[in-house]
Design a protein around this motif. Structure first.
Motif, PDB file in Angstrom:
ATOM      1  N   UNK A 259      31.842  59.744  -2.718  1.00  0.00           N
ATOM      2  CA  UNK A 259      30.930  60.839  -3.079  1.00  0.00           C
ATOM      3  C   UNK A 259      31.302  62.123  -2.344  1.00  0.00           C
ATOM      4  N   UNK A 260      31.657  61.995  -1.060  1.00  0.00           N
ATOM      5  CA  UNK A 260      32.046  63.187  -0.296  1.00  0.00           C
ATOM      6  C   UNK A 260      33.303  63.818  -0.881  1.00  0.00           C
ATOM      7  N   UNK A 261      34.253  62.985  -1.288  1.00  0.00           N
ATOM      8  CA  UNK A 261      35.477  63.527  -1.886  1.00  0.00           C
ATOM      9  C   UNK A 261      35.175  64.213  -3.218  1.00  0.00           C
ATOM     10  N   UNK A 262      34.256  63.644  -4.001  1.00  0.00           N
ATOM     11  CA  UNK A 262      33.926  64.271  -5.279  1.00  0.00           C
ATOM     12  C   UNK A 262      33.225  65.608  -5.059  1.00  0.00           C
ATOM     13  N   UNK A 263      32.346  65.673  -4.071  1.00  0.00           N
ATOM     14  CA  UNK A 263      31.686  66.940  -3.742  1.00  0.00           C
ATOM     15  C   UNK A 263      32.733  67.977  -3.315  1.00  0.00           C
TER      16      UNK A 263
ATOM     17  N   UNK B 247      34.546  72.282  -0.370  1.00  0.00           N
ATOM     18  CA  UNK B 247      34.124  72.099   1.023  1.00  0.00           C
ATOM     19  C   UNK B 247      33.387  70.767   1.133  1.00  0.00           C
ATOM     20  N   UNK B 248      33.187  70.355   2.399  1.00  0.00           N
ATOM     21  CA  UNK B 248      32.465  69.095   2.645  1.00  0.00           C
ATOM     22  C   UNK B 248      30.987  69.409   2.865  1.00  0.00           C
TER      23      UNK B 248
ATOM     24  N   UNK C 294      34.229  66.640  11.239  1.00  0.00           N
ATOM     25  CA  UNK C 294      32.920  65.986  11.121  1.00  0.00           C
ATOM     26  C   UNK C 294      32.916  64.954  10.001  1.00  0.00           C
ATOM     27  N   UNK C 295      33.552  65.301   8.890  1.00  0.00           N
ATOM     28  CA  UNK C 295      33.591  64.369   7.772  1.00  0.00           C
ATOM     29  C   UNK C 295      34.294  63.071   8.163  1.00  0.00           C
ATOM     30  N   UNK C 296      35.437  63.180   8.880  1.00  0.00           N
ATOM     31  CA  UNK C 296      36.165  61.983   9.293  1.00  0.00           C
ATOM     32  C   UNK C 296      35.364  61.163  10.304  1.00  0.00           C
ATOM     33  N   UNK C 297      34.668  61.828  11.198  1.00  0.00           N
ATOM     34  CA  UNK C 297      33.858  61.099  12.184  1.00  0.00           C
ATOM     35  C   UNK C 297      32.719  60.330  11.515  1.00  0.00           C
TER      36      UNK C 297
END
Length: 653
Positions: free
Chosen positions: A348-352, A358-359, A492-495
């Motif tokens: 979902x984050x990748x689709x956004x 942006x994330x 932040x996204x990776x964490x």
């Protein structure tokens, strides 16, 4: 009916035209309008201020005259009896009584019965008045009492009054009405216990307990058990039909014990109505779903024989935005797991990111309680105020609505559609499924098919606006500052959503090398961090959907993002545009590192000279106290040997 000023017999509009306000009318309003427009009837327009139109009887076609004859008899005789109706006045107190009447705790009378009982009470009031004042019958109507009762019975039938049609039974009803009042008109269906066989609280309690048994016994079994008890106490026996009536009429208090809390809640639990979120990413939900598509699963057994499972179905976790049920992400596997849930959120984050560049984090999460102990820290890292939905309460989750009609309309596009779930009324033709199973796609094709399915949901057009669900989501996102409020960095996204590598790694002079599921990956270290941290043990956090970068940390003061190592071709013939420049840039970086070390050496020498300190002399002195010796040795060990003046780091390549 009445006569007009020219003494012509007319039927009133409410008697002829059937509407919601005049259900006793003979023909639909559309038929009346057609007759009027074609001048088939003569209408005296008297409508307005509560008055009804008048239709001249003799102008009606014969088939419509016949309808009047069948309902009212000879209309000329009927109208002659109309003066009787002038004595009937609507009983407002009766209407209020029937509107306020309640039975079985909080049930009220149907509106039609309120009207019928009010009309019957108004007629009985007139009959009581006429019976007590026989002179008025003779004076006002010109009828004897015998003629009066005959006309009354005829009018009761014609007017469809809820009263008996015989003189004896009508007078009995009149007597009961005098004694019991308005309640005498209410029949047994609405709480009148005169004819019921289950009369007292004890008998009702026994019957209710039998019906509420969790084994959900058949009505006939319950009737048999109740009758055994009733006969021992000289109570009337009942049939299965009576049990069924009690079971249906009291389901709200019996279903809780017959079928459990969840079934009762879904049918009788009071709903809390809510508006959908006003913008994207304000409320995002996740749930697992058995994707109703069949796949072939072919595997070899221990003897090497191929075994085929034709009806394999995948388990998927779906991430949906409650703003417009937009599927933000998904992940599927043979079974549900904690990792599957996290991967769905990562998707979902990748689709956004694909849509917005942006994330962005959702403001609020809504999930069920599956494996909550393991997933709670993850949910709370995304939504600090996260609280799971109530147990066994699918109605409280917006995402449950996503798995409905439109969901299955898109699934039906595929030849391997499995039909709705086992509790649904919809079933596929079993003969067709048996013949088509050999054509089911292999499970390895699942990724292509499920991508097409999710994309179909995203691109579905709204027939009113012509915009796809994705276009609606994007337009609302761009227009909302709240949707963009939780923008996060790539680190932040990776964490939050990345996966920690199972082993620690080491920063080497070749970069970082790690193996994930048997496949090697290499990453390069930023120039500014290389010399200081080469040789250090680190922990890697990677993105399973994008291995082009990783998050590197020692869990203390070191944390950076490393990009994939870009190797240079060894042969000049393999060079691509920019490779030559990149090679010279790397060579210059090597020289810069050596120069950096040399510059630091010069800085230290300048400091020693300024303070007239000879570090090497300390090592050559004959007498040296313990602390001075240790300090000097430390300096010597950490001071590199100076390279010759003509040293070139390119010689080491």
């Amino acid at each position: 009916m009445k006569f007009d000023t020219q003494n012509r017999l007319c039927i009133e509009g409410h008697e002829f035209i059937r509407t919601s306000h005049s259900p006793e009318g003979l023909v639909p309003k559309g038929t009346y309008d057609s007759l009027k427009q074609r001048n088939r009837i003569e209408v005296l327009d008297r409508g307005g201020n509560g008055r009804s139109v008048l239709i001249v009887y003799e102008t009606l076609p014969d088939n419509y005259k016949q309808l009047i004859l069948e309902k009212y008899g000879n209309p000329y005789i009927y109208v002659a009896k109309q003066p009787l109706l002038q004595f009937i006045r609507k009983d407002i107190k009766a209407e209020r009584f029937f509107l306020d009447y309640r039975y079985d705790e909080h049930k009220c009378l149907p509106t039609t019965h309120v009207s019928q009982y009010t009309q019957a009470a108004s007629w009985l009031n007139m009959l009581l008045e006429m019976r007590n004042n026989k002179r008025q019958v003779k004076k006002q109507l010109g009828l004897t009492m015998e003629e009066f009762w005959k006309v009354v019975l005829e009018m009761v039938v014609v007017q469809n009054i809820e009263l008996p049609h015989s003189y004896r039974r009508l007078t009995e009803k009149l007597q009961a009405y005098q004694q019991e009042g308005y309640a005498a008109l209410i029949d047994w269906r609405f709480g009148n216990q005169n004819s019921t066989k289950v009369k007292d609280k004890l008998a009702e309690a026994v019957l209710f307990e039998l019906i509420s048994h969790p084994n959900q016994h058949d009505d006939s079994v319950i009737a048999t058990a109740y009758n055994q008890w009733a006969q021992q106490r000289s109570y009337p026996t009942i049939g299965a039909g009576t049990v069924g009536n009690y079971r249906r009429n009291n389901a709200y208090q019996l279903q809780l014990f017959r079928e459990g809390n969840a079934a009762w809640y879904n049918q009788y639990g009071r709903q809390t109505k809510r508006n959908r979120p006003s913008a994207p990413l304000l409320l995002v939900g996740s749930d697992d779903n058995d994707i109703d598509l069949y796949f072939r699963d072919e595997q070899s057994n221990a003897q090497g024989r191929l075994q085929v499972q034709y009806y394999h179905r995948f388990k998927a976790v779906i991430i949906s935005d409650a703003f417009n049920d937009y599927p933000l992400g998904y992940c599927y596997a043979d079974g549900i797991s904690t990792e599957l849930v996290k991967m769905a959120y990562l998707d979902a984050m990748h689709h956004i990111y694909t849509l917005t560049g942006a994330w962005y984090l959702p403001h609020q999460l809504q999930t069920d309680r599956w494996n909550l102990k393991a997933l709670l820290p993850f949910y709370q890292s995304v939504d600090a105020e996260y609280f799971p939905a109530s147990a066994k309460s699918p109605r409280g989750k917006y995402i449950e609505r996503s798995f409905g009609k439109q969901w299955h309309q898109h699934l039906r596009r595929f030849q391997n559609y499995a039909g709705n779930n086992i509790t649904s009324d919809f079933r596929l033709n079993p003969d067709h499924m048996a013949n088509a199973k050999t054509q089911f796609p292999h499970k390895e094709e699942g990724i292509t098919i499920l991508e097409a399915f999710i994309d179909g949901l995203r691109q579905e057009k709204d027939p009113e606006t012509g915009m796809s669900r994705q276009e609606v989501w994007m337009a609302a996102f761009q227009a909302s500052d709240m949707s963009k409020a939780r923008c996060i960095s790539e680190e932040q996204m990776l964490r939050l959503f990345g996966v920690r590598h199972e082993y620690t790694n080491t920063i080497t002079n070749g970069g970082i090398r790690l193996t994930i599921q048997g496949k090697p990956y290499e990453y390069q270290i930023p120039d500014e961090l290389y010399l200081q941290h080469v040789g250090k043990k680190i922990q890697v956090i990677y993105d399973p959907l994008d291995f082009s970068r990783i998050l590197v940390t020692d869990e203390h003061q070191l944390r950076f993002i490393a990009s994939s190592y870009e190797k240079l071709p060894a042969a000049r013939a393999d060079y691509q545009t920019g490779d030559q420049e990149r090679l010279f840039r790397l060579l210059q970086q090597k020289k810069a590192m050596v120069q950096q070390i040399m510059d630091k050496k010069k800085d230290r020498a300048a400091i020693l000279a300024e303070h007239q300190t000879d570090a090497m002399g300390l090592l050559q002195a004959r007498v040296m106290i313990k602390e001075t010796k240790q300090a000097a040795e430390s300096i010597a060990l950490h001071t590199p040997v100076l390279p010759p003046e003509n040293f070139d780091p390119l010689d080491l390549m």
